[in-house]
Design an enzyme around this catalytic site. Structure first.
Site, PDB file in Angstrom:
ATOM      1  N   ASP A   1     -16.605  10.586  56.925  1.00 49.04           N
ATOM      2  CA  ASP A   1     -17.412  10.838  55.891  1.00 49.04           C
ATOM      3  C   ASP A   1     -18.708  10.576  56.231  1.00 49.04           C
ATOM      4  OD1 ASP A   1     -18.824  11.113  53.574  1.00 49.04           O
ATOM      5  OD2 ASP A   1     -17.459   9.961  52.453  1.00 49.04           O
TER       6      ASP A   1
ATOM      7  N   LYS B   1     -29.339  12.185  56.457  1.00 50.03           N
ATOM      8  CA  LYS B   1     -28.619  13.454  56.162  1.00 50.03           C
ATOM      9  C   LYS B   1     -29.541  14.373  55.633  1.00 50.03           C
ATOM     10  CE  LYS B   1     -24.042  14.564  54.305  1.00 50.03           C
ATOM     11  NZ  LYS B   1     -22.790  14.134  53.431  1.00 50.03           N
TER      12      LYS B   1
ATOM     13  N   GLU C   1     -16.666  18.540  52.035  1.00 50.34           N
ATOM     14  CA  GLU C   1     -16.305  17.253  51.384  1.00 50.34           C
ATOM     15  C   GLU C   1     -15.551  17.490  50.235  1.00 50.34           C
ATOM     16  OE1 GLU C   1     -20.218  15.639  50.648  1.00 50.34           O
ATOM     17  OE2 GLU C   1     -20.679  15.379  52.837  1.00 50.34           O
TER      18      GLU C   1
ATOM     19  N   ASP D   1     -18.400  14.965  42.491  1.00 50.67           N
ATOM     20  CA  ASP D   1     -19.102  14.294  43.263  1.00 50.67           C
ATOM     21  C   ASP D   1     -20.151  13.658  43.037  1.00 50.67           C
ATOM     22  OD1 ASP D   1     -19.694  12.820  45.604  1.00 50.67           O
ATOM     23  OD2 ASP D   1     -18.957  14.145  47.195  1.00 50.67           O
TER      24      ASP D   1
END
Ligand code: ADP
Ligand code: MG
Length: 660
Positions: A16, A79, A178, A201
């Site tokens: 992850d 990211k 994800e 999330d």
């Protein structure tokens, strides 16, 4: 003496690669677990510190510690820049403490100590640490990985992630979304057929709500929506601002998060307050109150305060509230009501906060919520109750990594019954006549997928066709993102004759391959849309919102462009036929046709130059009128053609007269 040894296939780890934290996990004898580093920590902050002397960059907790002291050399949230180019990065996005080079169509770079680093190089540093930690924990070399990305990541972002893995010495066996990984970690593949799951999330700086459906043991992403600028950091900031206010009220030093400062005293005050804010927030997830103490903020001033969970919830509520709209939009995209969901699962460290659980539970009408209120007692009633179940069985910050490990095990040959299916976050298509977007794969199409259409030319003797690949929801080609363009050549022919088949294929990694084929000769080209430079990126959400916002104008543009094509075809055909049979027309009829032509031209002239849009209804009416007027002309032309043809074949005598 050396004897040949049997080397089993190397293990595949699941990673992850998070905005805030990264994790590496593995399945051992059927059980997935997260691997710890040498300090026993399972979460690695996604932070990289570049030392002055050019030594190996420092990654993780240690880098996080120096972040405040070395703001320009410490990279966090990398990211956000993966697979993006200069001109699609917003100015607010470059407001980070390190130096971001975002120019023109070139890829984004980070400049430190005079050297430029690409986002994938920096991500590779994080991956190298995870790889080394996993190797230390397992006592063997690791060279293969499954890496997760947000469901809305486009091809450029997925490709950048694959490259980061390669730079770290990892073969990326699969890129997985994800939410899909999280659902796998929850074992939701064992739910009944067609179960529907919402994955909520909330991480450090991003929020996503995805809706999945289970079908024949595989997950499909029905919809995904979120905000890339919303997360736990916002809660930390709200606590910090509150504490700074209280410190000032108590006669202490003043500072504000919203003002940039280079003053060391201020910086260290801000750093201490921010650090304490996050730790207080985390403690309040399990404690009713926390006594915060900040001794010696100056040589004469120490500060302490009791913070209750109630106060925290008051500060956090408006932030959590902002996720609600995205939940609703995702549901409406999936064409579902909350009570049609079977489960809601919580992912991301911030969902450990009890307030988040309560609010999400309430919005989705989860049964656990009713149960807590004491509405339900019996197991049977529980199952009959309407509304999804709030499932919080897996550590929210580990679920994605665990799911990646499970997917890795599937690829390695374990857990054979599972397969993954994802969806396209935005429509994919090509530009057609008049600058219109022609979708080939609509948004939310399940992948892997292959679909195509036939196209032809609009002009005589065209020698090639430009295949301009677009991604987005807008009707005008120019309002969508250009993924790339290439030409397919063919033999010149009158317009409408060439046939070019265009096929879009998205593979299991979410990478788009475009094939264009001249049907006549079989000549074809296949182009993989992987160039990070040619791929524009924006938030999916913004694209969808804009498409709704501009729906009316966009529709009018499409109607106008289509009406215009018909009008121009009709004009051209009429003029041609008129010229050919001019001798057969009486003056009155000729004038009627001319009036019809002028009528169409007049509407065309009213096109607004800026928007390239006119009144589609008026144009259609004028074209229809012209069509009607020219009926007789067309019939006459047809008769003449037929006659000439038959005469040529010798069926008719050279001249036609009344039958004898
Ligand atoms: P990402 O997916 O963005 O990498 P994570 O899922 O690791 O992020 O979530 C990080 C966020 O979760 C941080 O804001 C952190 O403060 C928050 N967090 C972690 N543990 C807790 C907790 N026990 N209670 C509340 N928030 C938490
Ligand atoms: Mg995450």
């Amino acid at each position: 003496m050396d004897v040949p040894q049997f080397h089993p296939m190397s293990k595949i780890v699941g990673i992850d690669l998070g905005t805030t934290n990264s994790l590496v996990a593995i399945v051992d004898s059927g059980i997935p677990y997260v691997l710890a580093d040498s300090e026993g920590q399972r979460l690695t902050p996604s932070v990289v510190y570049f030392q002055e002397n050019g030594a190996t960059p420092v990654v993780g907790r240690q880098a996080n510690r120096v972040r405040v002291l070395k703001p320009r050399e410490t990279v966090y949230s990398i990211k956000r820049f993966m697979g993006r180019r200069g001109n699609d990065v917003g100015t607010e996005e470059t407001q980070v403490a390190y130096s971001v080079v975002a120019e023109g169509a070139g890829p984004v770079a980070i400049e430190i100590h005079g050297r430029r680093w690409t986002p994938e190089e920096i991500s590779a540093e994080i991956l190298k640490k995870l790889k080394a930690d996993a190797e230390a924990a397992l006592g063997e070399t690791i060279s293969r990985a499954v890496i997760t990305v947000p469901a809305y990541f486009n091809d450029a972002q997925r490709n950048a992630t694959i490259r980061a893995g390669e730079l770290a010495g990892l073969k990326v066996e699969r890129i997985v979304n994800e939410p899909t990984a999280a659902a796998l970690a929850y074992g939701l593949d064992r739910l009944k057929e067609n179960s529907k799951i919402a994955v909520y999330d909330l991480g450090g700086g991003t929020f996503d709500l995805s809706i999945l459906e289970l079908s024949q043991g595989t997950f499909q992403v029905l919809a995904t929506n979120g905000n890339t600028r919303l997360g736990g950091d916002d809660v930390d900031r709200a606590i910090a601002e509150y504490l700074l206010g209280e410190i000032e009220r108590a006669g202490g030093p003043t500072a504000s998060l919203s003002h940039r400062t280079t003053d060391l005293d201020q910086l260290s005050l801000l750093a201490r307050v921010r650090e304490v804010s996050e730790s207080v927030k985390i403690q309040l997830s399990t404690e009713p109150f926390v006594d915060v103490s900040l001794p010696f903020l100056t040589s004469t001033f120490s500060f302490s305060i009791r913070l209750t969970r109630e106060k925290l919830e008051e500060l956090a509520r408006p932030i959590i509230e902002r996720t609600r709209g995205h939940c609703l939009r995702s549901l409406s995209d999936a064409k579902l009501r909350a009570d049609e969901l079977d489960q809601v699962i919580l992912v991301g460290g911030q969902t450990r906060m009890p307030l988040v659980r309560r609010m999400v539970s309430e919005w989705f009408g989860c049964v656990e919520f009713h149960e807590q209120r004491g509405d339900l007692r019996l197991g049977e009633e529980y199952h009959q109750a309407k509304g999804p179940q709030l499932n919080t069985g897996v550590h929210p910050d580990e679920a994605v990594a665990l799911g990646a490990a499970i997917q890795a095990e599937i690829l390695a040959g374990g857990f054979r019954h599972l397969l993954l299916l994802d969806v396209t976050p935005l429509s994919l298509g090509i530009e057609t006549f008049g600058g219109l977007m022609n979708p080939i794969l609509p948004r939310n199409t399940t992948i892997p997928v292959k679909a195509g259409e036939m196209f032809t030319t609009a002009v005589d003797n065209q020698r090639s066709m430009l295949i301009h690949v677009l991604q987005g929801e807008r009707e005008r080609a120019q309002d969508n993102w250009s993924l790339g363009r290439f030409e397919i050549e063919f033999e010149p022919a009158p317009k409408g004759v060439p046939r070019v088949g265009v096929q879009f294929e998205i593979d299991a990694n979410g990478i788009l391959h475009v094939l264009a084929r001249d049907i006549k000769t079989g000549h074809q080209k296949i182009v993989t849309m992987k160039s990070a430079v040619d791929v524009a990126d924006e938030e999916v959400q913004r694209m969808v919102e804009e498409s709704v916002e501009h729906a009316f104008d966009d529709l009018r543009f499409r109607q106008w462009t289509e009406a215009k094509r018909t009008a121009i075809e009709t004009l051209t055909a009429t003029r041609k036929t008129m010229a050919e049979y001019d001798a057969d027309l009486d003056a009155d009829y000729r004038q009627q046709i001319l009036d019809g032509l002028l009528g169409v031209e007049a509407v065309l002239e009213q096109e607004n130059r800026a928007t390239k849009t006119g009144d589609p209804a008026a144009l259609k009416a004028a074209t229809a009128r012209l069509d009607e007027i020219t009926q007789a002309l067309a019939a006459h032309a047809m008769d003449q053609v037929m006659e000439a043809m038959l005469r040529k074949k010798g069926v008719l005598p050279a001249s036609v007269g009344p039958t004898a």
